[in-house]
Design an enzyme around this catalytic site. Structure first.
Site, mmCIF file in Angstrom:
data_model
loop_
_atom_site.group_PDB
_atom_site.id
_atom_site.type_symbol
_atom_site.label_atom_id
_atom_site.label_comp_id
_atom_site.label_asym_id
_atom_site.label_seq_id
_atom_site.Cartn_x
_atom_site.Cartn_y
_atom_site.Cartn_z
ATOM 1 N N HIS A 248 -32.016 6.143 62.931
ATOM 2 C CA HIS A 248 -30.975 7.051 62.428
ATOM 3 C C HIS A 248 -29.766 6.976 63.345
ATOM 4 C CE1 HIS A 248 -31.493 10.062 65.605
ATOM 5 N NE2 HIS A 248 -32.793 9.939 65.447
ATOM 6 N N ASP A 375 -53.663 11.071 62.476
ATOM 7 C CA ASP A 375 -54.432 10.741 63.667
ATOM 8 C C ASP A 375 -54.636 11.985 64.528
ATOM 9 O OD1 ASP A 375 -55.076 9.650 66.392
ATOM 10 O OD2 ASP A 375 -54.822 7.755 65.326
ATOM 11 N N SER A 390 -38.284 9.026 67.079
ATOM 12 C CA SER A 390 -37.520 8.304 66.062
ATOM 13 C C SER A 390 -37.365 6.839 66.454
ATOM 14 C CB SER A 390 -36.139 8.939 65.868
ATOM 15 O OG SER A 390 -35.398 8.900 67.060
#
Length: 443
Positions: A248, A375, A390
């Protein structure tokens, strides 16, 4: 019974019959037969349509092999998997005739050069210097006449404006501004400010004011020239010597405007602790830069899909030094996948996720998929997706398919991912090809 009611009944039955055929799974699979296919040279592509029909498929055997055959025409059962293996890049076509006689479809086939990259997962330090001076706020200056005002605001400068020149001199360092302001103030003349707003250059004049308390000349602006933080490396393309990270855009923390990069570097980083995510409160990785003199790569572009630049070697602490294939956006499916990321120190680990939703994106757009952390180890350690994660690569069926981009504020076990195809385009290693409403924050 006269013929008119009989015709109406016949028409009704025919409509019902057509609708039943249209709703049947085989027909829907048949309708889903593509008009265009994109493949990577040398990589096997399997198609499954589940249509109980025999067909004759015609291709250029020098470019494309069907089910391992080197023949130009091949009889196939469309109820069984169809394997395609292109041998060279370029454009070709695949003609399909039902029952070997009825022309059904000509599929355009675009074959891209084989592309393999090393998946990342390493936590990186990010240092960015903007292409100019960013206006991040206004402040009131008390003049000798007892009047408070902001010269910068009166000159029409707004938050998010990027000052490119002062008196026609390029400027990108805050420390150099004070001398220019002092000179203009003592000379009792306005400064000519060249700034960029929404990509458009404009010019204004700004008259500095002498602060009655500090006795120095002021612009009445809060300004910034750089930013720093941590994120995750997504991939390194060794053949091209480039990388992609974050997934991003980097924005200024005050104005939320994208930072126009003048220069920047990525560095090794070490995760020291994790502030766990909770509902309504996204967590974060706490990390320190390692060996600030050891620059991993430069930052040349800051786009909606991350940061990109040159990198000349694979960084240390990789999950693997081996390259893996990448997937086009249309190849990503709902189902099991994995991410690579760091939760302690510099060790890259592999964690299970589920891709719960895939958005069809024939052209670049953010938020291409919704992912969910399944998980237990990762959930126990982080609470889900945290800021700093990210850019973590998403791998499905042995291929790099995307990167983690945002966390859902109200459900930190879930978040958005972008397709790797768009990151590869912005990195310059792949040619251009032809969401949920839940709020999210950058991870």
């Amino acid at each position: 019974m006269n013929s008119s009611p009989r015709k109406r009944w016949f028409g009704l039955v025919l409509v019902i019959f057509v609708c039943m055929i249209g709703l049947s799974a085989p027909f829907q699979h048949f309708a889903a037969f593509p008009n265009e296919l994109r493949l990577f040279s040398g990589q096997l592509k399997r198609l499954q349509y589940g249509v109980p029909v025999h067909a004759e498929v015609t291709v250029d055997p020098k470019m494309l092999q069907i089910n391992g055959s080197t023949r130009e025409s091949l009889s196939v059962n469309l109820n069984e998997p169809l394997s395609l293996k292109p041998s060279q890049s370029g454009q070709t076509s695949m003609k399909v005739k039902l029952f070997g006689k009825i022309p059904f479809k000509t599929v355009k086939v675009n074959v891209m050069p084989d592309l393999r990259v090393i998946p990342g997962g390493q936590t990186i330090g990010v240092k960015v210097k903007s292409a100019g001076i960013l206006v991040v706020g206004h402040h009131q200056v008390l003049s000798g006449k007892g009047v408070k005002k902001s010269p910068g605001e009166e000159a029409g400068l707004k938050l998010g404006d990027l000052i490119m020149k002062i008196d026609d001199k390029p400027i990108n360092e805050v420390r150099k501004v004070a001398d220019l302001v002092e000179q203009a103030g003592q000379s009792n003349r306005p400064l000519v400010i060249t700034y960029k707003r929404n990509g458009v250059l404009a010019e204004t004049k700004l008259v500095p004011i002498k602060d009655a308390q500090e006795h120095n000349w002021r612009l009445g602006l809060y300004i910034r020239d750089s930013a720093a933080g941590v994120g995750t490396l997504t991939f390194y393309a060794p053949q091209q010597g480039v990388y992609g990270a974050l997934g991003h855009v980097i924005t200024d923390m005050d104005t939320q405007t994208p930072i126009e990069v003048g220069e920047g570097q990525i560095l090794q980083s070490n995760v020291t602790s994790i502030n766990k995510s909770q509902n309504g409160d996204p967590g974060e990785k706490r990390a320190t830069f390692v060996k600030e003199g050891k620059i991993l790569g430069n930052i040349e572009r800051n786009t909606p899909f991350g940061i990109f630049g040159k990198m000349h070697e694979n960084p240390n602490h990789s999950y693997s030094d081996k390259t893996i294939p990448v997937a086009f956006a249309e190849e990503v499916k709902e189902g099991p996948a994995q991410i690579l990321t760091v939760v302690n120190g510099q060790k890259v680990e592999r964690f299970d996720i589920a891709i719960s939703h895939v958005t069809k994106q024939p052209s670049p757009a953010t938020k291409g998929m919704v992912i969910k952390i399944v998980d237990k180890r990762l959930l126990d350690k982080t609470g889900g997706i945290v800021q700093g994660m990210s850019g973590s690569p998403i791998i499905q069926n042995g291929k790099l398919v995307g990167a983690v981009t945002h966390v859902f504020v109200n459900d930190p076990s879930s978040g958005y991912g972008c397709f790797i195809e768009w990151m590869l385009q912005d990195a310059g290693v792949l040619k251009d090809g032809p969401g949920a409403s839940t709020s999210g924050t950058a991870a």
